[in-house]
Design an enzyme around this catalytic site. Structure first.
Site, PDB file in Angstrom:
ATOM      1  N   TRP A  23       0.826  -1.211   0.000  1.00 24.96           N
ATOM      2  CA  TRP A  23       0.000   0.000   0.000  1.00 24.96           C
ATOM      3  C   TRP A  23       0.862   1.264   0.000  1.00 24.96           C
ATOM      4  O   TRP A  23       0.335   2.360  -0.132  1.00 24.96           O
ATOM      5  CB  TRP A  23      -0.974   0.016   1.175  1.00 24.96           C
ATOM      6  CG  TRP A  23      -0.328  -0.279   2.496  1.00 24.96           C
ATOM      7  CD1 TRP A  23       0.279   0.624   3.310  1.00 24.96           C
ATOM      8  CD2 TRP A  23      -0.232  -1.546   3.153  1.00 24.96           C
ATOM      9  NE1 TRP A  23       0.757  -0.006   4.426  1.00 24.96           N
ATOM     10  CE2 TRP A  23       0.459  -1.339   4.372  1.00 24.96           C
ATOM     11  CE3 TRP A  23      -0.664  -2.832   2.837  1.00 24.96           C
ATOM     12  CZ2 TRP A  23       0.721  -2.379   5.260  1.00 24.96           C
ATOM     13  CZ3 TRP A  23      -0.398  -3.846   3.727  1.00 24.96           C
ATOM     14  CH2 TRP A  23       0.280  -3.632   4.911  1.00 24.96           C
ATOM     15  N   GLU A  36      -5.495   0.957   5.623  1.00 14.89           N
ATOM     16  CA  GLU A  36      -5.700   1.708   6.864  1.00 14.89           C
ATOM     17  C   GLU A  36      -6.725   1.016   7.763  1.00 14.89           C
ATOM     18  O   GLU A  36      -6.561   0.965   8.977  1.00 14.89           O
ATOM     19  CB  GLU A  36      -6.162   3.143   6.572  1.00 14.89           C
ATOM     20  CG  GLU A  36      -5.098   4.036   5.950  1.00 14.89           C
ATOM     21  CD  GLU A  36      -3.898   4.280   6.872  1.00 14.89           C
ATOM     22  OE1 GLU A  36      -4.022   4.098   8.094  1.00 14.89           O
ATOM     23  OE2 GLU A  36      -2.818   4.630   6.360  1.00 14.89           O
ATOM     24  N   TYR A 119      -8.426  10.269  11.431  1.00 14.52           N
ATOM     25  CA  TYR A 119      -7.102   9.751  11.075  1.00 14.52           C
ATOM     26  C   TYR A 119      -7.126   9.140   9.668  1.00 14.52           C
ATOM     27  O   TYR A 119      -6.291   9.457   8.817  1.00 14.52           O
ATOM     28  CB  TYR A 119      -6.662   8.708  12.117  1.00 14.52           C
ATOM     29  CG  TYR A 119      -5.455   7.955  11.650  1.00 14.52           C
ATOM     30  CD1 TYR A 119      -4.191   8.504  11.786  1.00 14.52           C
ATOM     31  CD2 TYR A 119      -5.593   6.735  10.999  1.00 14.52           C
ATOM     32  CE1 TYR A 119      -3.070   7.838  11.300  1.00 14.52           C
ATOM     33  CE2 TYR A 119      -4.488   6.061  10.514  1.00 14.52           C
ATOM     34  CZ  TYR A 119      -3.230   6.618  10.665  1.00 14.52           C
ATOM     35  OH  TYR A 119      -2.141   5.973  10.164  1.00 14.52           O
ATOM     36  N   ASP A 137      -1.315  11.327  14.894  1.00 15.40           N
ATOM     37  CA  ASP A 137      -1.585  10.162  15.735  1.00 15.40           C
ATOM     38  C   ASP A 137      -0.571  10.148  16.884  1.00 15.40           C
ATOM     39  O   ASP A 137       0.193  11.108  17.055  1.00 15.40           O
ATOM     40  CB  ASP A 137      -1.547   8.858  14.910  1.00 15.40           C
ATOM     41  CG  ASP A 137      -0.133   8.488  14.477  1.00 15.40           C
ATOM     42  OD1 ASP A 137       0.790   9.316  14.622  1.00 15.40           O
ATOM     43  OD2 ASP A 137       0.053   7.347  14.001  1.00 15.40           O
ATOM     44  N   CYS A 191      11.831   6.675  17.120  1.00 19.06           N
ATOM     45  CA  CYS A 191      11.508   7.531  18.270  1.00 19.06           C
ATOM     46  C   CYS A 191      10.435   6.836  19.116  1.00 19.06           C
ATOM     47  O   CYS A 191       9.307   7.300  19.236  1.00 19.06           O
ATOM     48  CB  CYS A 191      11.031   8.899  17.791  1.00 19.06           C
ATOM     49  SG  CYS A 191      10.912  10.094  19.132  1.00 19.06           S
ATOM     50  N   CYS A 207      16.845  18.182  17.428  1.00 19.95           N
ATOM     51  CA  CYS A 207      15.874  17.695  18.415  1.00 19.95           C
ATOM     52  C   CYS A 207      16.124  18.297  19.797  1.00 19.95           C
ATOM     53  O   CYS A 207      17.177  18.099  20.407  1.00 19.95           O
ATOM     54  CB  CYS A 207      15.927  16.176  18.491  1.00 19.95           C
ATOM     55  SG  CYS A 207      14.788  15.514  19.706  1.00 19.95           S
TER      56      CYS A 207
HETATM   57  S1  SF4 Z   1      16.565  12.513  18.429  1.00 20.73           S
HETATM   58 FE1  SF4 Z   1      14.600  13.253  19.114  1.00 20.73          FE
HETATM   59  S2  SF4 Z   1      13.169  12.669  17.510  1.00 20.73           S
HETATM   60 FE2  SF4 Z   1      15.012  11.491  17.206  1.00 20.73          FE
HETATM   61  S3  SF4 Z   1      14.670   9.585  18.297  1.00 20.73           S
HETATM   62 FE3  SF4 Z   1      15.707  10.939  19.712  1.00 20.73          FE
HETATM   63  S4  SF4 Z   1      14.045  11.949  20.833  1.00 20.73           S
HETATM   64 FE4  SF4 Z   1      13.138  11.036  18.985  1.00 20.73          FE
END
Ligand code: SF4
Length: 361
Positions: A23, A36, A119, A137, A191, A207
């Site tokens: 998909w 989905e 969503y 989400d 993450c 980040c």
């Molecule tokens: S750097 Fe930031 S966005 Fe990337 S995995 Fe680590 S906490 Fe998550």
């Protein structure tokens, strides 16, 4: 500047790291929609063969609309939670009759179709029609809160607008679908909630959480104190004709009564948005959602309860004793359940499904 770098890093990372799935190789809204819906509370590895079977049996929305319900349900068989299949069938009929077999393109029109929530509407609109509609989400909340250092409580419904508006600024208007999928994929694979793999993250340089070592603190999720409306999802776990129940502890009107495993949500929640380690564990072990039942609102003197019940068969081949014990659950036969003290809400549910729940098998 950060915004631009974030977006372009996400997109190029996604191209080289995305999991190859059928998909993702198409912009056909019908195929995207099927994927989905199938993937709601179903693991990718489990959903993939069903996706292939479904599109082989019903290659177009018109084929699905013209099929009889029994045929649709038999292709779906084993995936559980059959109202998804029934809603898809209903939705295909509407698209066929009212939209001449062509999916509507806008988020707003998609949202009006049976079985399509915000969503799914955003996913179809951006992935199939390249509309810059952000998908928000749990993965998106987590990635954005960490990268941009957002400390707003994500359990507060008001935060949705903030994350939606930020996503609307970040989304690449030329590749909105790729951007949306990229952020979700990053949240799903790198993450992660507990142990983000920052060293391999394409946005680690920008980040906030990584720089300030705040990965554990972000996103902020503080459940509000109870309000007068409460939203319950019960997991009705069934094994060998018995149902798993738990005795309610603590002070309160239901103290000492028996109920099913309870997940309390902040608001009315779509099934794929429920966050529960118990539910995730069951799905990980290959259990499938067999049925979802919503009861009419239940009014008590000081609060109104909105409740849904998700029935799940405990998959054979696993030893469930430890899992049940750890969660305070005990299996009871129909006769035993009849004798247990239960809140009216639970009795209402048992009465409403007494035919379909079949405790004799
Ligand atoms: S750097 Fe930031 S966005 Fe990337 S995995 Fe680590 S906490 Fe998550």
């Amino acid at each position: 500047m950060i915004h631009k770098q974030f977006t372009s890093n996400i997109i190029s990372w996604y191209y080289s790291n995305k999991r190859a799935l059928p998909w993702r190789e198409t912009t056909n809204p019908y195929f995207i929609w099927i994927s989905e819906i199938i993937l709601q509370q179903t693991r990718v590895s489990q959903g993939l063969p069903y996706y292939q079977k479904f599109v082989a049996a019903f290659p177009t929305v018109q084929d699905l609309a013209n099929a009889n319900e029994q045929d649709v349900l038999s292709v779906w068989q084993g995936l559980g939670y059959y109202s998804r299949a029934r809603n898809m069938h209903k939705c295909a009929k509407v698209i066929s009759a009212e939209f001449n077999n062509a999916f509507p393109e806008s988020f707003e029109k998609l949202l009006k179709l049976p079985g399509i929530g915000p969503y799914t509407a955003a996913a179809i609109s951006s992935l199939a029609f390249s509309n810059p509609t952000p998908v928000v989400d749990g993965n998106v909340y987590r990635v954005l809160a960490r990268v941009f250092g957002i400390e707003n409580n994500i359990a507060d419904a008001k935060s949705f607008k903030l994350f939606f508006d930020l996503s609307a600024k970040l989304i690449d208007p030329k590749e909105p679908g790729t951007y949306n999928q990229g952020v979700m994929e990053l949240g799903a694979t790198v993450c992660s909630p507990q142990n983000p793999d920052c060293a391999y993250c394409p946005v680690e340089e920008v980040c906030f959480a990584r720089t300030n070592k705040k990965q554990k603190e972000l996103p902020v999720k503080i459940k509000k104190k109870r309000n007068t409306n409460r939203y319950f999802t019960y997991l009705v776990l069934k094994q060998n004709g018995k149902l798993a129940m738990i005795k309610r502890e603590g002070k309160g009107i239901w103290e000492g009564m028996y109920e099913f495993y309870l997940i309390e949500n902040e608001a009315q929640t779509e099934i794929n948005e429920i966050s529960s380690s118990v539910l995730s564990h069951l799905l990980e072990k290959g259990c499938v959602i067999e049925q979802e039942e919503q009861l009419p609102k239940h009014i008590l003197s000081h609060q109104t309860l909105y409740s849904s019940f998700i029935k799940i068969n405990l998959k054979t081949g696993n030893d469930w004793n430890k899992f049940l014990a750890e969660n305070g659950l005990v299996l009871y036969s129909q006769m035993e359940i009849e004798a247990l003290p239960k809140p009216v809400l639970i009795t209402n549910y048992l009465n409403s499904v007494s035919k379909s729940i079949n405790l004799q098998d």
